[in-house]
Write an enzyme that holds these catalytic residues in place. Structure first.
Site, short mmCIF file in Angstrom:
data_model
loop_
_atom_site.label_atom_id
_atom_site.label_comp_id
_atom_site.label_asym_id
_atom_site.label_seq_id
_atom_site.Cartn_x
_atom_site.Cartn_y
_atom_site.Cartn_z
N GLY A 14 0.75 -1.25 0.00
CA GLY A 14 0.00 0.00 0.00
C GLY A 14 0.78 1.29 0.00
CE1 TYR A 21 -1.04 -3.59 -8.97
CE2 TYR A 21 -0.07 -1.56 -8.15
CZ TYR A 21 -0.50 -2.84 -7.93
OH TYR A 21 -0.41 -3.39 -6.68
CE1 TYR A 24 -7.98 1.52 -10.50
CE2 TYR A 24 -5.95 1.64 -11.76
CZ TYR A 24 -6.88 0.89 -11.06
OH TYR A 24 -6.69 -0.45 -10.92
CD GLU A 75 0.33 -9.42 1.48
OE1 GLU A 75 -0.54 -8.73 0.90
OE2 GLU A 75 0.06 -10.43 2.13
N PRO A 76 4.58 -5.22 -0.37
CG PRO A 76 6.79 -4.44 -0.30
CD PRO A 76 5.87 -5.47 0.31
N GLY A 77 3.94 -3.67 -3.51
CA GLY A 77 3.98 -3.88 -4.96
C GLY A 77 4.47 -2.62 -5.63
CB CYS A 89 -12.35 3.08 -31.32
SG CYS A 89 -11.34 2.90 -32.78
CD GLU A 90 -13.81 2.31 -25.39
OE1 GLU A 90 -14.58 3.09 -24.78
OE2 GLU A 90 -14.09 1.13 -25.64
#
Ligand code: LLP
EC number: 4.1.1.20
Length: 418
Positions: free
Chosen positions: A239, A370, A316, A273-275, A342-343
């Site tokens: 986190g 990510y 996000y 648990e760092p990512g 196409c968005e």
């Protein structure tokens, strides 16, 4: 992001100009700096030195085998959320005994394989999962090491999509139900209760909620001790945020000091648990401008990377700095940096001041976490290459996908199965 620095006008990764990488390997591509991975990992291992701890890198952030292998070589353990991730760890040479397995939806088959592999711990998220794991372990003639993921009900004060520790989230076991669930777990013959864990959210720019969560867990640890259930470890999840723009993320050393103080004399080992904080600022997404377009009151820089390559901005509304790979003296204009998908939500950055021309390269910063792991083939776009740079050496660690690979699972079935 010290691993990414300008030398005169050219943006370098370690000792290599990013432009050279784009020329050799094409764009879009992800470029990772090994020194930044090492530095981020060392910040944790130095800060937690002196207490019994294991950093379990959350590989959902970046599961490239070369990245996993590098962390394994530094002694890291791994937090995983699928049998696929567990198999990645093994394929990269990581140790089974340092793997924790999180996630709300573990299938019986995933449990069976993880037991066979001999992972360190299952982070169990519900009573029904406990019952299933007990049954699967019994059938396999094994005892499953478990911890319960408890929901400490603290507000991580981050984006709602990446906040996970509140009551109304799907994750974890409600704080009020934790004691009863532990009693149930301790009574099941094929489970070995060894720990407690939580994960309250991601990209936290203040460590206070993380420490509050630990305090809440330690209250439970004491109550469990009184009930005769003695735990070996506490896992405080991941986190810690990173700097994307002007944030001041928590300092790992200060975070560690607060944790060490709370764990002193308890005889509990610590898992983390760092990512993102291990990989986020170790990577950029390199992309080339295809077109500059003057809309009605808007300039667009249309680049060859898109939301399928880096989903965070569209999903996000996440902010990533965007830097020119070669600085120009030309006049600056304000651009929306958009991709070919196409968005309307296909953008990498909005209202960015850039001095650029068609054909120029841009680096989307802080894309090591990510980024590649959340990429997709939307619009039949092959996923880009990934490169790992160490000093002046550049290694291709994932080849760009080919069209043939994208259709491989369909082509043989084209005329039906009968
Ligand atoms: N442990 C568990 C159980 C998790 O669910 C996560 C992340 C982590 C550890 C690692 O958290 P970190 O240290 O990276 O904050 N895709 C989103 C982030 C989703 C995070 C999901 N869980 C994004 O791009 O911001």
């Amino acid at each position: 992001m010290q691993a990414f620095q300008y030398q005169d006008r050219e943006l370098f990764v370690e000792d290599v100009p990013l432009a050279q990488i784009a020329d050799t390997f094409g764009t879009p591509c992800y470029v990772y700096a090994e020194s930044a991975l090492t530095q981020a990992y060392s910040a944790y291992s130095n800060a937690f030195a002196g207490i019994d701890h294991l950093v379990c890198y959350a590989l959902k952030a970046n599961s490239n085998l070369a990245v996993i292998r590098h962390f394994a070589s530094l002694g890291s353990g791994f937090d995983t959320v699928s049998i696929g991730e567990i198999r990645r760890v093994l394929a990269a040479g990581g140790e089974a005994g340092k793997i924790v397995f999180s996630g709300v939806g573990k299938s019986a088959d995933e449990m069976r394989q993880a037991l066979e592999i001999g992972i360190h711990c299952f982070n169990v998220e519900s009573v029904n999962e406990l019952e299933r794991l007990n049954r699967v372990a019994g059938e396999a003639g094994k005892r499953a090491p478990i911890s319960l993921r408890v929901n400490p009900n603290v507000d991580a004060r981050t984006h709602p999509y990446i906040s996970t520790g509140l009551k109304n989230n799907k994750f974890g076991i409600a704080y009020e139900q934790a004691l009863d669930t532990y009693r149930r777990a301790a009574a099941l013959p094929n489970l070995n209760v060894i720990g407690i864990d939580c994960h309250i959210g991601s990209q936290l720019t203040d460590a206070t909620p993380l420490i509050d969560a630990l305090d809440r867990l330690l209250v439970l640890v004491d109550q469990l001790g009184e009930a005769g259930i003695r735990l070996k470890h506490v896992d405080i999840g991941g986190g810690l945020g990173i700097r994307y723009d002007h944030e001041t993320p928590p300092d790992v050393a200060a975070y560690a000091a607060a944790i060490k103080q709370r764990l002193a004399g308890r005889g509990l080992s610590l898992l983390l648990e760092p990512g993102r904080s291990l990989v986020g600022n170790a990577g950029v997404l390199l992309t080339r401008i295809e077109y500059l377009k003057q809309g009605d009151g808007k300039h667009f820089a249309i680049v060859d990377a898109a939301m399928n390559d880096l989903m965070r901005p569209s999903y996000y509304q996440a902010y990533h700095q965007i830097r020119p790979v070669t600085r120009r003296d030309d006049a600056v204009a304000t651009y929306d940096v958009v991709g070919p998908v196409c968005e309307s939500s296909d953008f990498l950055g909005k209202d960015r001041e850039l001095a650029v021309q068609e054909g120029d390269l841009l680096a989307v910063m802080s894309a090591g976490a990510y980024g590649a792991t959340m990429s997709s083939n939307y619009n039949t776009r092959p996923r880009g290459a990934e490169l790992l740079v160490s000093g002046d050496s550049v290694r291709l660690v994932r080849a760009r996908e080919t069209f043939e690979q994208l259709i491989a699972n369909e082509i043989g079935l084209l005329d039906g199965n009968d």
